[in-house]
Motif scaffolding. Structure first.
Motif, PDB file in Angstrom:
ATOM      1  N   ILE A 193       0.849  -1.196   0.000  1.00  0.00           N
ATOM      2  CA  ILE A 193       0.000   0.000   0.000  1.00  0.00           C
ATOM      3  C   ILE A 193       0.883   1.244   0.000  1.00  0.00           C
ATOM      4  CG2 ILE A 193      -1.773   1.284   1.252  1.00  0.00           C
ATOM      5  CD1 ILE A 193      -2.769  -1.356   2.370  1.00  0.00           C
ATOM      6  N   LEU A 194       0.603   2.154  -0.952  1.00  0.00           N
ATOM      7  CA  LEU A 194       1.380   3.379  -1.111  1.00  0.00           C
ATOM      8  C   LEU A 194       0.506   4.587  -0.773  1.00  0.00           C
ATOM      9  CD1 LEU A 194       2.909   2.454  -4.591  1.00  0.00           C
ATOM     10  CD2 LEU A 194       3.943   2.027  -2.356  1.00  0.00           C
ATOM     11  N   ASN A 195       1.137   5.736  -0.664  1.00  0.00           N
ATOM     12  CA  ASN A 195       0.417   6.986  -0.414  1.00  0.00           C
ATOM     13  C   ASN A 195       0.663   7.945  -1.565  1.00  0.00           C
ATOM     14  OD1 ASN A 195      -0.864   6.938   2.377  1.00  0.00           O
ATOM     15  ND2 ASN A 195       1.204   6.238   2.859  1.00  0.00           N
ATOM     16  N   ALA A 196      -0.422   8.545  -2.059  1.00  0.00           N
ATOM     17  CA  ALA A 196      -0.306   9.535  -3.138  1.00  0.00           C
ATOM     18  C   ALA A 196      -1.399  10.572  -2.942  1.00  0.00           C
ATOM     19  CB  ALA A 196      -0.429   8.865  -4.502  1.00  0.00           C
ATOM     20  N   HIS A 197      -0.994  11.837  -2.779  1.00  0.00           N
ATOM     21  CA  HIS A 197      -1.948  12.928  -2.586  1.00  0.00           C
ATOM     22  C   HIS A 197      -2.911  12.630  -1.438  1.00  0.00           C
ATOM     23  CE1 HIS A 197      -0.524  14.730  -6.310  1.00  0.00           C
ATOM     24  NE2 HIS A 197      -0.735  13.567  -6.929  1.00  0.00           N
ATOM     25  N   ASN A 198      -2.338  12.215  -0.300  1.00  0.00           N
ATOM     26  CA  ASN A 198      -3.129  11.906   0.895  1.00  0.00           C
ATOM     27  C   ASN A 198      -4.160  10.804   0.669  1.00  0.00           C
ATOM     28  OD1 ASN A 198      -1.824  13.939   2.433  1.00  0.00           O
ATOM     29  ND2 ASN A 198      -3.186  15.488   1.511  1.00  0.00           N
ATOM     30  N   GLN A 199      -3.881   9.909  -0.280  1.00  0.00           N
ATOM     31  CA  GLN A 199      -4.794   8.809  -0.591  1.00  0.00           C
ATOM     32  C   GLN A 199      -3.997   7.516  -0.659  1.00  0.00           C
ATOM     33  OE1 GLN A 199      -8.348   8.513  -1.676  1.00  0.00           O
ATOM     34  NE2 GLN A 199      -7.731   6.385  -1.361  1.00  0.00           N
ATOM     35  N   LYS A 200      -4.479   6.477   0.019  1.00  0.00           N
ATOM     36  CA  LYS A 200      -3.820   5.176  -0.060  1.00  0.00           C
ATOM     37  C   LYS A 200      -4.134   4.543  -1.409  1.00  0.00           C
ATOM     38  CE  LYS A 200      -3.785   4.251   4.915  1.00  0.00           C
ATOM     39  NZ  LYS A 200      -2.337   4.459   5.060  1.00  0.00           N
ATOM     40  N   VAL A 201      -3.093   4.074  -2.088  1.00  0.00           N
ATOM     41  CA  VAL A 201      -3.250   3.505  -3.428  1.00  0.00           C
ATOM     42  C   VAL A 201      -2.408   2.237  -3.537  1.00  0.00           C
ATOM     43  CG1 VAL A 201      -3.680   5.757  -4.495  1.00  0.00           C
ATOM     44  CG2 VAL A 201      -1.340   4.856  -4.387  1.00  0.00           C
ATOM     45  N   ILE A 202      -2.684   1.475  -4.606  1.00  0.00           N
ATOM     46  CA  ILE A 202      -1.854   0.320  -4.941  1.00  0.00           C
ATOM     47  C   ILE A 202      -1.521   0.370  -6.425  1.00  0.00           C
ATOM     48  CG2 ILE A 202      -2.751  -1.187  -3.118  1.00  0.00           C
ATOM     49  CD1 ILE A 202      -4.511  -2.526  -5.271  1.00  0.00           C
ATOM     50  N   ASP A 203      -0.475  -0.333  -6.794  1.00  0.00           N
ATOM     51  CA  ASP A 203      -0.107  -0.472  -8.202  1.00  0.00           C
ATOM     52  C   ASP A 203      -0.775  -1.749  -8.711  1.00  0.00           C
ATOM     53  OD1 ASP A 203       0.959  -0.724 -10.665  1.00  0.00           O
ATOM     54  OD2 ASP A 203       3.055  -0.673 -10.057  1.00  0.00           O
ATOM     55  N   PHE A 204      -1.846  -1.581  -9.498  1.00  0.00           N
ATOM     56  CA  PHE A 204      -2.585  -2.740 -10.004  1.00  0.00           C
ATOM     57  C   PHE A 204      -2.349  -2.857 -11.505  1.00  0.00           C
ATOM     58  CE2 PHE A 204      -6.555  -4.448 -11.887  1.00  0.00           C
ATOM     59  CZ  PHE A 204      -6.523  -5.713 -11.316  1.00  0.00           C
ATOM     60  N   ARG A 205      -1.525  -3.826 -11.889  1.00  0.00           N
ATOM     61  CA  ARG A 205      -1.214  -4.081 -13.298  1.00  0.00           C
ATOM     62  C   ARG A 205      -0.771  -2.797 -14.019  1.00  0.00           C
ATOM     63  NH1 ARG A 205      -2.799  -9.217 -13.611  1.00  0.00           N
ATOM     64  NH2 ARG A 205      -4.716  -9.892 -12.570  1.00  0.00           N
ATOM     65  N   GLY A 206       0.075  -2.044 -13.366  1.00  0.00           N
ATOM     66  CA  GLY A 206       0.623  -0.838 -13.977  1.00  0.00           C
ATOM     67  C   GLY A 206      -0.226   0.393 -13.827  1.00  0.00           C
ATOM     68  N   LYS A 250     -16.035   1.681 -12.616  1.00  0.00           N
ATOM     69  CA  LYS A 250     -17.155   2.509 -13.067  1.00  0.00           C
ATOM     70  C   LYS A 250     -16.658   3.269 -14.289  1.00  0.00           C
ATOM     71  CE  LYS A 250     -19.801   6.598 -11.883  1.00  0.00           C
ATOM     72  NZ  LYS A 250     -19.907   7.725 -10.938  1.00  0.00           N
ATOM     73  N   GLY A 251     -17.046   2.801 -15.466  1.00  0.00           N
ATOM     74  CA  GLY A 251     -16.499   3.383 -16.692  1.00  0.00           C
ATOM     75  C   GLY A 251     -15.010   3.113 -16.785  1.00  0.00           C
ATOM     76  N   ASP A 252     -14.200   4.172 -16.927  1.00  0.00           N
ATOM     77  CA  ASP A 252     -12.744   4.023 -17.001  1.00  0.00           C
ATOM     78  C   ASP A 252     -12.087   4.117 -15.627  1.00  0.00           C
ATOM     79  OD1 ASP A 252     -12.829   3.728 -19.715  1.00  0.00           O
ATOM     80  OD2 ASP A 252     -12.552   5.867 -20.130  1.00  0.00           O
ATOM     81  N   LYS A 253     -12.881   4.429 -14.601  1.00  0.00           N
ATOM     82  CA  LYS A 253     -12.327   4.605 -13.265  1.00  0.00           C
ATOM     83  C   LYS A 253     -12.374   3.297 -12.490  1.00  0.00           C
ATOM     84  CE  LYS A 253     -13.936   9.401 -13.115  1.00  0.00           C
ATOM     85  NZ  LYS A 253     -14.810  10.370 -12.417  1.00  0.00           N
ATOM     86  N   MET A 254     -11.349   3.092 -11.645  1.00  0.00           N
ATOM     87  CA  MET A 254     -11.279   1.879 -10.837  1.00  0.00           C
ATOM     88  C   MET A 254     -11.004   2.254  -9.388  1.00  0.00           C
ATOM     89  SD  MET A 254      -9.287  -0.979 -13.116  1.00  0.00           S
ATOM     90  CE  MET A 254      -7.732  -0.100 -13.088  1.00  0.00           C
ATOM     91  N   ALA A 255     -11.332   1.319  -8.501  1.00  0.00           N
ATOM     92  CA  ALA A 255     -11.027   1.488  -7.080  1.00  0.00           C
ATOM     93  C   ALA A 255     -10.887   0.106  -6.464  1.00  0.00           C
ATOM     94  CB  ALA A 255     -12.116   2.287  -6.378  1.00  0.00           C
ATOM     95  N   GLY A 256     -10.124   0.038  -5.377  1.00  0.00           N
ATOM     96  CA  GLY A 256      -9.964  -1.215  -4.648  1.00  0.00           C
ATOM     97  C   GLY A 256     -10.714  -1.125  -3.328  1.00  0.00           C
ATOM     98  N   LEU A 257     -11.702  -1.981  -3.138  1.00  0.00           N
ATOM     99  CA  LEU A 257     -12.479  -1.996  -1.897  1.00  0.00           C
ATOM    100  C   LEU A 257     -11.809  -2.967  -0.926  1.00  0.00           C
ATOM    101  CD1 LEU A 257     -16.129  -2.109  -3.330  1.00  0.00           C
ATOM    102  CD2 LEU A 257     -14.612  -0.142  -3.019  1.00  0.00           C
ATOM    103  N   VAL A 258     -11.388  -2.464   0.217  1.00  0.00           N
ATOM    104  CA  VAL A 258     -10.684  -3.278   1.204  1.00  0.00           C
ATOM    105  C   VAL A 258     -11.709  -3.922   2.134  1.00  0.00           C
ATOM    106  CG1 VAL A 258      -8.952  -3.304   3.021  1.00  0.00           C
ATOM    107  CG2 VAL A 258      -8.703  -1.727   1.088  1.00  0.00           C
ATOM    108  N   VAL A 259     -11.705  -5.274   2.170  1.00  0.00           N
ATOM    109  CA  VAL A 259     -12.618  -6.029   3.037  1.00  0.00           C
ATOM    110  C   VAL A 259     -11.780  -6.976   3.891  1.00  0.00           C
ATOM    111  CG1 VAL A 259     -14.469  -5.863   1.332  1.00  0.00           C
ATOM    112  CG2 VAL A 259     -12.961  -7.860   1.303  1.00  0.00           C
ATOM    113  N   ASP A 260     -12.427  -7.636   4.850  1.00  0.00           N
ATOM    114  CA  ASP A 260     -11.697  -8.562   5.706  1.00  0.00           C
ATOM    115  C   ASP A 260     -11.560  -9.946   5.074  1.00  0.00           C
ATOM    116  OD1 ASP A 260     -11.328  -6.595   7.533  1.00  0.00           O
ATOM    117  OD2 ASP A 260     -12.967  -7.195   8.847  1.00  0.00           O
TER     118      ASP A 260
END
Length: 685
Positions: A586-599, A630-640
């Motif tokens: 897990i990385l941080n970018a612009h105060n947002q936690k992000v991941i590198d998903f397939r580039g 959602k369209g061209d946008k993606m997000a990773g939903l963190v669950v247990d």
């Protein structure tokens, strides 16, 4: 007569006839000399008129009658079709649709149509097809009386015997000709009333046209009967004239010589028949009748699929009951797994297969072709093109594609906005198109097709396309995005800005569009149906608006996940894939936690924080991620943790919880627990 029981059928059939009239009028505009099209329109109008009068909607029946007169003049080559006449007939159809819609809403179907009626009367008076026949002189009437038997075919042997025996018993034979008024709405009903009177005063021996044709209204406004009665001709005429909407009654006494002459004419006809003909009645009329009957029978046999009308409320009730069955099915599957009983497991598996088949049947019953929505657009495009002084060719592809009724009910308005947008902002005027080397006529393609568990509807035009610079400058000016954000946006992301609330790039406000509303409504409506809208465009070449919709909204496939001790459902239609990542990924970018998903840089959304789930245990070294789109946008939903895939019934949260963020509904699981269904579109912004 109590007409309430027929109201729903009347509304459905009226809408079908009006839709047919609209389609045929558009076809007639392209081929004004095709009388086959005019006859189709006339038949639909005539049927609608009869139904309306029977149901007591006189305004609807009267307007249809006026329109029918114009159509009758056209098909009899008394009036030549031109755009002005078609405009009036189209306007009449619009009024008829408004009346039917008013009736469907519980109204009385009344409407002020004086303007369109006056126009129809002007057209009719200009070249009235029946003007000559209306001015019958006294000499013609006298001549008609003098040749009474010429209106009827020859009597057969049985009829002659009845007439002779009646005369011997003191009865007189009368030939009675009844002429209905031209504005008579229910000809079949008037015939019935006349025959009821005739049977009270005597016996009908013969009629022309035959009784079957009279009952089916297969005649103009005049019919003739032969009656035996002891009443006088004057009394017969007076009694028949008491029936409303009758213009005239002519009663002529038949003498023995009249009947004898007719018999002689019949014998002469028989002698002139070819040897292969029927010497009794003539082969040709019988042959026609037989051929007609064979044709009708063949037509009936060609329809292999029989259908019945079912009230949509019954289908809704059936669907609700089946949804409960799906919940119980899940419960049984859970119990079967817990008990691990082979016989129970086998029975539950069989029940699951059968209920799955039942589910497909019920869903298919609720599916209706998008043609029901698409059919309204040719008329709309025709009118808009004239208002905008543009030449537009609308192509409809895949109108037979089926969608759930609940989706069909909601999709109409968004498509109206998109088509208006294509005509107003997309397709250029003929002059501009010529200057660009294009044909004067622009093309708008409305296309629907299935793909997996979704239906795609596309609106494509070959117009000017969308200007990236113009959209971006307007978005920055209105504060939708900043200049820095705009510089890093892809073309598709910029195009999607036109669907922001209040956004409009219109040079001027028109009656068609450009008021800063429309496309935002499209986006919100489509997303409320668990769908999405994407835009693609090339400057100078055109644009494509693509809508993705689920086949049905009530039973959906989901991925069940667990957050602490709570269970949630994520629709499979939004999921790209699932993954497990390490904490250090897990990385941080612009105060947002992000991941590198397939580039690609994908932001993470921790659902336990969004839904404020009470923390029962601390995070470990690994995270379960659901990648959604959602369209061209993606997000990773963190669950247990992941529980698995399942078909669930989508239940509304009710009126009190409509504002619950990112929750589209709930479902009951097999163990009786309630799981909330996550709205991924709301989470991705």
């Amino acid at each position: 007569m109590d007409t309430n029981q027929y109201l729903e059928m009347f509304i459905d059939e009226s809408k079908e006839h009006l839709q047919s009239i609209n389609e045929q009028l558009l076809a007639l505009e392209n081929d004004p000399t095709d009388m086959g099209i005019v006859n189709e329109i006339f038949r639909s109008a005539h049927t609608l008129k009869g139904m309306s009068a029977t149901m007591g909607y006189e305004d609807l029946a009267n307007l249809t009658h006026k329109m029918e007169n114009v159509l009758d003049a056209i098909r009899n080559n008394k009036i030549v079709v031109n755009p002005d006449i078609l405009d009036v007939v189209f306007a009449s159809t619009d009024d008829l649709e408004a009346m039917v819609n008013d009736i469907a809403s519980g109204g009385d179907g009344k409407r002020d149509v004086t303007e369109v009626v006056s126009k129809l009367l002007l057209i009719e008076k200009g070249e009235d097809p029946k003007s000559a026949s209306k001015q019958t002189t006294q000499e013609e009437q006298t001549s008609s009386k003098g040749s009474a038997t010429s209106d009827l075919e020859a009597f057969d042997q049985f009829e002659l015997t009845v007439l002779e025996q009646s005369r011997e018993q003191g009865f007189e034979s009368y030939q009675t000709t009844v002429k209905l008024r031209d504005d008579c709405l229910l000809r079949g009903a008037r015939v019935f009333m006349v025959f009821e009177i005739l049977e009270q005063i005597g016996e009908v021996i013969k009629s022309n046209p035959p009784v079957e044709d009279l009952e089916e209204e297969r005649f103009d406004y005049e019919f003739t009967v032969v009656l035996v009665s002891k009443e006088s001709a004057e009394d017969i005429e007076k009694r028949i004239m008491k029936v409303s909407e009758i213009e005239s009654v002519t009663v002529v006494k038949l003498t023995a010589d009249d009947i004898k002459k007719k018999q002689v004419q019949k014998a002469s006809k028989a002698n002139n028949q070819p040897e292969s003909g029927n010497s009794e009645s003539g082969e040709q009329p019988d042959s026609k009748k037989t051929n007609g009957g064979t044709k009708e029978k063949s037509k009936g046999q060609s329809v292999s699929n029989k259908t019945i009308r079912v009230n949509i409320e019954r289908l809704d009730i059936l669907m609700n009951l089946f949804e409960e069955l799906v919940i119980d099915r899940g419960r049984l599957e859970q119990i079967s797994n817990d008990l691990n009983n082979p016989e129970l497991h086998e029975t539950v598996e069989r029940m699951s297969r059968i209920s799955g088949d039942l589910q497909n049947i019920i869903l298919n019953m609720r599916m209706v072709p998008v043609e029901q929505v698409f059919n309204r657009f040719p008329r709309m495009v025709r009118q808009l093109a004239r208002d905008l002084n543009k030449k537009i060719n609308l192509e409809i592809i895949g109108a037979e594609t089926e969608l759930d009724r609940t989706v069909i009910d909601e999709i109409g308005d968004p498509l109206v906005h998109l088509i208006r947008n294509a005509l107003d902002h997309g397709v250029e005027t003929p002059e501009v198109r010529r200057s660009k080397g294009k044909s004067e006529e622009g093309t708008v393609v409305l296309k629907a097709y299935h793909s997996g568990n979704h239906v795609f509807i596309e609106i494509e035009d070959d117009g000017a396309g969308i200007s990236r610079d113009k959209v971006l400058s307007k978005a920055i000016e209105r504060g939708v995005v900043t200049a820095e954000q705009g510089a890093n946006m892809t073309d598709k992301q910029v195009y999607e800005l036109i669907m922001a609330s209040g956004f409009s790039t219109a040079e001027k406000i028109s009656d068609v569009s450009g008021r800063g509303v429309g496309l935002d409504v499209v986006k919100n409506t489509i997303e409320s149906l668990s769908g999405s809208v994407t835009i693609d465009s090339k400057a100078g070449e055109g644009s494509i608006f693509s809508i993705q919709l689920p086949l049905t909204l009530s039973i959906i496939s989901v991925m069940l996940v667990e957050i602490q001790e709570e269970k949630y459902a994520i629709p499979l239609s939004s999921i790209i894939e699932t993954a497990i990542i390490k904490k250090e990924d897990i990385l941080n970018a612009h105060n947002q936690k992000v991941i590198d998903f397939r580039g690609k840089v994908v932001p993470l959304l921790f659902l336990k924080d969004i839904f404020e789930v009470p923390v029962m245990k601390e995070d470990d070294e690994f995270f379960s991620i659901v990648i959604v789109r959602k369209g061209d946008k993606m997000a990773g939903l963190v669950v247990d943790s992941f529980i698995g895939q399942q078909e669930v019934v989508l239940k509304s949260l009710g009126n009190y919880l409509t504002s619950a963020f990112a929750i589209s509904g709930a479902t009951i699981l097999g163990n009786g627990q309630v799981a909330l269904i996550i709205d991924c579109n709301a989470l991705i912004k």
